[in-house]
Design an enzyme around this catalytic site. Structure first.
Site, PDB file in Angstrom:
ATOM      1  N   GLU A 138     -31.381 -10.592  18.694  1.00 51.46           N
ATOM      2  CA  GLU A 138     -31.842  -9.220  18.917  1.00 51.46           C
ATOM      3  C   GLU A 138     -33.351  -9.118  19.073  1.00 51.46           C
ATOM      4  OE1 GLU A 138     -29.445 -10.007  16.816  1.00 51.46           O
ATOM      5  OE2 GLU A 138     -27.741  -8.918  17.648  1.00 51.46           O
TER       6      GLU A 138
ATOM      7  N   HIS B  31     -22.219  -1.540  10.452  1.00 53.83           N
ATOM      8  CA  HIS B  31     -21.880  -1.268  11.863  1.00 53.83           C
ATOM      9  C   HIS B  31     -21.712   0.217  12.135  1.00 53.83           C
ATOM     10  CE1 HIS B  31     -20.793  -5.557  11.735  1.00 53.83           C
ATOM     11  NE2 HIS B  31     -20.777  -5.562  13.051  1.00 53.83           N
TER      12      HIS B  31
HETATM   13  C1  LIG Z   1     -27.020  -9.798  14.443  1.00 51.22           C
HETATM   14  C2  LIG Z   1     -25.712  -9.534  15.049  1.00 51.22           C
HETATM   15  N1  LIG Z   1     -25.597  -9.482  16.383  1.00 51.22           N
HETATM   16  C3  LIG Z   1     -24.403  -9.267  16.952  1.00 51.22           C
HETATM   17  C4  LIG Z   1     -23.292  -9.078  16.184  1.00 51.22           C
HETATM   18  C5  LIG Z   1     -21.945  -8.797  16.818  1.00 51.22           C
HETATM   19  N2  LIG Z   1     -21.064  -9.954  16.634  1.00 51.22           N
HETATM   20  C6  LIG Z   1     -20.241 -10.044  15.579  1.00 51.22           C
HETATM   21  S1  LIG Z   1     -19.486 -11.519  15.504  1.00 51.22           S
HETATM   22  C7  LIG Z   1     -20.226 -12.043  16.909  1.00 51.22           C
HETATM   23  C8  LIG Z   1     -19.962 -13.415  17.406  1.00 51.22           C
HETATM   24  C9  LIG Z   1     -20.321 -14.397  16.362  1.00 51.22           C
HETATM   25  O1  LIG Z   1     -20.057 -15.669  16.801  1.00 51.22           O
HETATM   26  P1  LIG Z   1     -20.090 -16.886  15.804  1.00 51.22           P
HETATM   27  O2  LIG Z   1     -21.322 -16.844  14.993  1.00 51.22           O
HETATM   28  O3  LIG Z   1     -19.852 -18.098  16.617  1.00 51.22           O
HETATM   29  O4  LIG Z   1     -18.885 -16.621  14.813  1.00 51.22           O
HETATM   30  P2  LIG Z   1     -17.335 -16.560  15.161  1.00 51.22           P
HETATM   31  O5  LIG Z   1     -17.023 -15.140  15.453  1.00 51.22           O
HETATM   32  O6  LIG Z   1     -17.064 -17.453  16.281  1.00 51.22           O
HETATM   33  O7  LIG Z   1     -16.680 -17.005  13.898  1.00 51.22           O
HETATM   34  C10 LIG Z   1     -21.069 -11.067  17.423  1.00 51.22           C
HETATM   35  C11 LIG Z   1     -21.849 -11.178  18.656  1.00 51.22           C
HETATM   36  C12 LIG Z   1     -23.456  -9.100  14.781  1.00 51.22           C
HETATM   37  N3  LIG Z   1     -22.428  -8.873  13.960  1.00 51.22           N
HETATM   38  N4  LIG Z   1     -24.659  -9.342  14.237  1.00 51.22           N
END
Ligand SMILES: Cc1ncc(C[n+]2csc(CCOP(=O)(O)OP(=O)(O)O)c2C)c(N)n1
Ligand SMILES: [Mg+2]
Lengths: 336, 359
Positions: free
Chosen positions: A69, A138
């Site tokens: 971000e 959120h």
């Molecule tokens: C700082 C932030 N940016 C965006 C999000 C939205 N978001 C939630 S989970 C996710 C993907 C996360 O991917 P990863 O870290 O690989 O975890 P996974 O879901 O694959 O377990 C995103 C973009 C968030 N929760 N926090």
């Protein structure tokens, strides 16, 4: 809602579509406009605002980023300073916390610190608001943070019509505009003209005329105010609903016009009541229209707590039609 | 022009065309399982049973939560860990009582592996007073501070500096505890990752950064999100950064054990990249097709629970009957968890402004 009725043909579309049209039209109009953010391309945006735009414009103008971000905020600044006109999207406004330095210390202040020489045609977009069951990280309404920073303009729409027109104006601004989009409204439908139009930033809109009490509000709460107004009309109470649409600059004249007519004001917002943007509206009213008031200006806002997950708690934590109606009745009872 | 071509190629590879080829590549990168038997041999029967039980508890908890969600008994976001059970289980098996973890939005597995009660977890998902957070946090915010689980997290990457802080606390208190920070491949790009890991490395803190590389963050492939693999980052912080097969519970256990020993000996942090896969969508609602059916099938075939069961059976450490008995116990535990959750009261409005501050 006088200005939602255009002369030409309209169609009913979702707010998410209205926002997409704004982005699409501005991208067509100006090749320096691009969209940058997380999951805006293949995924289509977490609220489907950018669905289909990657196919249309390709990855150079629909720029998917990793989860970063601060970088998203900074990419917008750097590109804006050097001649582009970026729209930078945060997946949730809650995540702007990570980008606060870039937004507050950089984007908002560059022009001023550089003696007015920098131009930052930059729009930040971010979903906000509660009611989704997504819990404390959120669901926040953090608009007051941004309104408090000179150098930022802040807008938020309550209808698809306003959303499209305001976003188009924001994109054309040579200033940093933060646009908050209420999550509960993306799936709301409304009339939007076929032909092009703009909604100017800094102009409020009276969404319902009335004579007894003014409700000054914005975003999703406009709809709760309208619902309450409808209920109270049956009891013979006439409520005027003013949608400020733009938090900074604030259309103080429109607010005062309404209050001078009704002599009573309820300020309604979904953010935490204490220290929220409604406090600014309330103090503007009492400073500038004290003699016109027949009752204290009331504020209706959310509980002093993070947004809880459990449904009854979440629903109970922020204002709704019932709570607004109660405040309107209280206002009519006059001095507390 | 070249840059543009690269960008386009990257974008199209995100749509899944290249994902099949990638799945093959990752498969051949996975380590041979020669270490498996020696690790299994070194484990006592209790440990072996615990591992099976824990992985099955995670799986059944989430399958049950999915049913409840689809029956509209709960709301909000649910992120399932199904397919990744070996990572949390192997890692927590290597911890001592009193050690800490920080978790993620995909946190049910970490929570259960750290010993949480499924009835209180289920009640939290149902939003009831008897849940871990009294219904205030939901799936994304379960913590069990008594067990050292410092919380799931809705902010990607946010647990990393917190884990560094827990480890700093351990160092200052000299309590001998270590902390594991679980995070996804999607947290690799965050500033929090760099700040948290770098500080821990400079201070030689007792912390293990465990990246669960399930290869996607939402629709974004790990190779798109991270300019270099997580396992290539260790040298930048002067810490080890092994890459392991995250679906091999033995390899996870061995690697985390070694990292925990290092941490307890004052040798500082370890960064581990644990390669795995989520069988389900990003959330319970995700039905997008950014991954190919073939890729998903290939990884479902590498199911960590099945692999463990096969290894344990062929080493004659547990019989089918013993597995079945554990499964039956878990079914009862799950049924109890659901009926406990459903019978529990909803919180009342007076709770809204409670718990914001310490009294
Ligand atoms: C700082 C932030 N940016 C965006 C999000 C939205 N978001 C939630 S989970 C996710 C993907 C996360 O991917 P990863 O870290 O690989 O975890 P996974 O879901 O694959 O377990 C995103 C973009 C968030 N929760 N926090
Ligand atoms: Mg991932």
């Amino acid at each position: 809602m006088a200005n939602t009725m255009s002369n030409g043909a309209t169609r009913e579309i979702f707010m998410s579509e209205a926002l997409r049209e704004a982005i699409d039209e501005e991208m067509q109009r100006d090749p320096t406009v691009f969209l940058v953010g997380e999951e805006i391309g293949v995924w289509g945006g977490s609220y489907a605002v950018s669905a289909g735009l990657l196919e249309k414009y390709g990855p150079d103008r629909i720029v998917d980023t990793p989860i970063a971000e601060a970088a998203i905020a900074g990419l917008g600044i750097g590109a804006a300073l050097t001649g582009s006109r970026p729209i930078a999207e945060f997946m949730y406004s809650d995540f702007m916390g990570i980008a606060m330095d870039q937004i507050v210390n950089q984007a908002a202040k560059n022009r001023y610190m550089f003696g007015g020489k920098a131009r930052l045609p930059l729009t930040y977009r971010a979903p906000f608001g509660a009611g989704t069951g997504n819990a404390a990280q959120h669901t926040q309404s953090l608009e007051a943070w941004f309104v408090h920073v000179p150098g930022l303009k802040v807008i938020t729409a309550s209808t698809p019509y306003d959303a499209k027109g305001l976003l188009k104006s924001a994109i054309r601004e040579d200033n940093v505009v933060v646009s908050f989009e209420h999550k509960a409204l993306y799936a709301m439908r409304g009339h939007v003209p076929e032909e092009e139009y703009l909604v100017p930033i800094g102009v409020a809109d009276v969404k319902r005329e009335g004579t007894d009490v003014s409700v000054i509000t914005y975003a999703r709460q406009v709809h709760y105010a309208l619902e309450a107004a409808e209920q109270l009309a049956a009891e013979g109470i006439s409520v005027e609903v003013v949608d400020v649409r733009s938090l900074y600059p604030l259309d103080t004249d429109a607010i005062l016009r309404s209050v001078r007519k009704t002599h009573r004001a309820v300020v309604l917002y979904e953010a935490v009541r204490f220290g929220g943007f409604g406090a600014e509206i309330a103090s503007q009213i009492q400073e500038l229209a004290f003699d016109d008031l027949d009752a204290p200006v009331l504020r209706v806002g959310a509980a002093h707590a993070p947004v809880p997950f459990s449904e009854p708690l979440e629903q109970g934590s922020f204002p709704d039609a019932e709570k607004v109606a109660a405040a309107i009745r209280e206002s009519l009872q006059g001095v507390r | 022009m070249a840059a543009r071509r690269r960008a386009v190629a990257r974008a199209s590879s995100k749509t899944g065309k290249a994902s099949k080829a990638r799945a093959k590549a990752t498969k051949s990168r996975a380590r041979p399982t020669a270490t498996v038997n020696t690790t299994l041999k070194s484990m006592d029967d209790g440990q072996v049973r615990w591992i099976y039980q824990t992985m099955r508890r995670i799986r059944r908890f989430e399958e049950t939560a999915e049913e409840a969600f689809k029956a509209a008994k709960m709301r909000g976001a649910l992120h399932f860990y199904i397919g990744e059970e070996a990572t949390a289980t192997g890692a927590c098996a290597a911890l001592e009582d009193g050690d800490f973890i920080t978790s993620t939005h995909r946190g049910h597995g970490h929570c259960i592996a750290k010993g949480a009660r499924m009835d209180k977890m289920m009640a939290e998902l149902f939003g009831r007073t008897t849940g871990y957070s009294g219904g205030k946090g939901g799936s994304m915010h379960i913590a069990d501070l008594e067990l050292g689980n410092l919380g799931a997290n809705g902010i990607v990457g946010a647990g990393i500096p917190i884990a560094t802080g827990a480890a700093l606390g351990s160092k200052l208190r000299q309590d001998g505890q270590v902390t594991i920070s679980f995070f996804g491949d999607g947290a690799g790009p965050t500033g929090a990752f760099h700040e948290g890991v770098n500080v821990a490395a400079t201070m030689k803190l007792p912390v293990i950064f465990l990246c669960e590389n399930n290869q996607y963050g939402m629709a974004t492939h790990n190779e798109f999100a991270n300019a270099a693999p997580i396992s290539a980052r260790g040298p930048a912080y002067s810490i080890p950064s092994p890459k392991i097969d995250g679906n091999d519970v033995f390899e996870v256990y061995e690697t985390v054990k070694e990292a925990a020993d290092r941490a307890r000996n004052g040798e500082g942090p370890t960064l581990i990249e644990s390669l795995t896969y989520r069988h389900k969508g990003h959330t319970v609602l995700d039905q997008k097709n950014y991954r190919t059916k073939e890729e998903i099938a290939e990884w479902v075939a590498r199911d960590p629970i099945e692999r463990f069961r096969t290894a344990v059976s062929s080493a004659k450490r547990m019989t089918a009957k013993e597995f079945d008995a554990i499964d039956a116990d878990i079914e009862r535990e799950i049924e109890n968890a659901v009926s406990f959750a459903e019978a529990s009261p909803w919180p009342t409005l007076d709770a809204i402004e409670r718990d914001v501050y310490a009294e």
